[in-house]
Scaffold this motif. Sequence first.
Motif, PDB file in Angstrom:
ATOM      1  N   ASP A 149      41.707 -33.986  29.063  1.00 54.26           N
ATOM      2  CA  ASP A 149      42.579 -33.236  29.524  1.00 54.26           C
ATOM      3  C   ASP A 149      42.897 -31.403  29.758  1.00 54.26           C
ATOM      4  O   ASP A 149      41.784 -31.138  29.618  1.00 54.26           O
TER       5      ASP A 149
ATOM      6  N   GLU B  66      52.283 -30.558  30.861  1.00 55.96           N
ATOM      7  CA  GLU B  66      51.391 -29.165  30.957  1.00 55.96           C
ATOM      8  C   GLU B  66      51.278 -28.528  30.012  1.00 55.96           C
ATOM      9  O   GLU B  66      50.703 -27.675  29.944  1.00 55.96           O
TER      10      GLU B  66
ATOM     11  N   VAL C 100      39.890 -32.482  35.045  1.00 59.02           N
ATOM     12  CA  VAL C 100      40.065 -33.760  34.149  1.00 59.02           C
ATOM     13  C   VAL C 100      39.992 -34.907  34.883  1.00 59.02           C
ATOM     14  O   VAL C 100      39.343 -35.864  34.924  1.00 59.02           O
TER      15      VAL C 100
END
Length: 276
Positions: A149, A254, A142
């Motif tokens: 992502d 995340e 990323v």
Amino acid sequence: MLNVDLHCHSTASDGLLQAAAVARRAAGNGVELLALTDHDNLGGLPAARSVADELGMGFVNGVEISIEWGGLQVHILGLAFDADDAALNAGLALIRSGRVDRAQRMSAELEKIGIKGAFDGAMQHAENPSLISRAHFARFLVETGVCKDVRSVFDSYLVPGRPGYVDHRWVTLADSVGWIVGAGGVAAVAHPGRYKLSRPEMRCLLDEFKGLGGQAIEVVSGSHSAENTTVFSRLAREYGFLASCGSDFHGPGESYVDLGKLAPLPQGLTPVWEAF
Ligand code: AMP
Ligand code: MN
Ligand code: MN
Ligand code: MN
């Protein structure tokens, strides 16, 4: 019902927050009983426990052990064990010793498709080099603009059949359950809905797990759909498994579910914490 979160990660494995910060965030989110379950490592437990004690939050030791079963990578959670147990610690050290070699092989595969420096780049994200994980490679991909992502990394790279994935010999189901039970803990199959197993194969895994002394499965998980929860509630009742729940929180931005923000366990299940 008690707010319980028995699955999350810190920088002692592939989480983004230090163990103490994970415990503080959990308490802030209303968690009343927490287990920190870093991959293959117990290093974050003392710091998390100390914050939990300070804030009056319940805490049990946890770990998420990487194993190989039927050619797949499967995760077995250990909960409420003695963290000083010698056989458990030796077993986890063995798993960690294989991770660096695997990371070098992953990096070599990525190099073949023109992605340079992945080993060093991933290591920059790993506070604990022996816990180098695909999550650290994902953050590197990323950061260097290869993917937008972490989720899209796992769609295109680092999974079976995609560049950057390499086979690896993890320990066995018998090893992991043996170490956990030997250390006085409860073993639980982590996020069973995530494995690409047919129904008969899933039953085979659960039969073998139960035969080895495994007592629990994760029913409510940050990586489960509502349908997964229904299926694994039914299997927990049928097998007489205790039911566990955990966010699998890795860090803000995340993870699908934050610490302590899970749906409650469905009715009619015996919560795993009754065994602690
Ligand atoms: P490893 O233990 O090195 O094989 O890395 C597995 C870790 O990668 C998991 O614990 C997650 O943190 C992360 N991971 C695996 N699959 C996915 C996915 N589909 N999306 C996001 N993270 C994932
Ligand atoms: Mn992880
Ligand atoms: Mn897992
Ligand atoms: Mn996990």
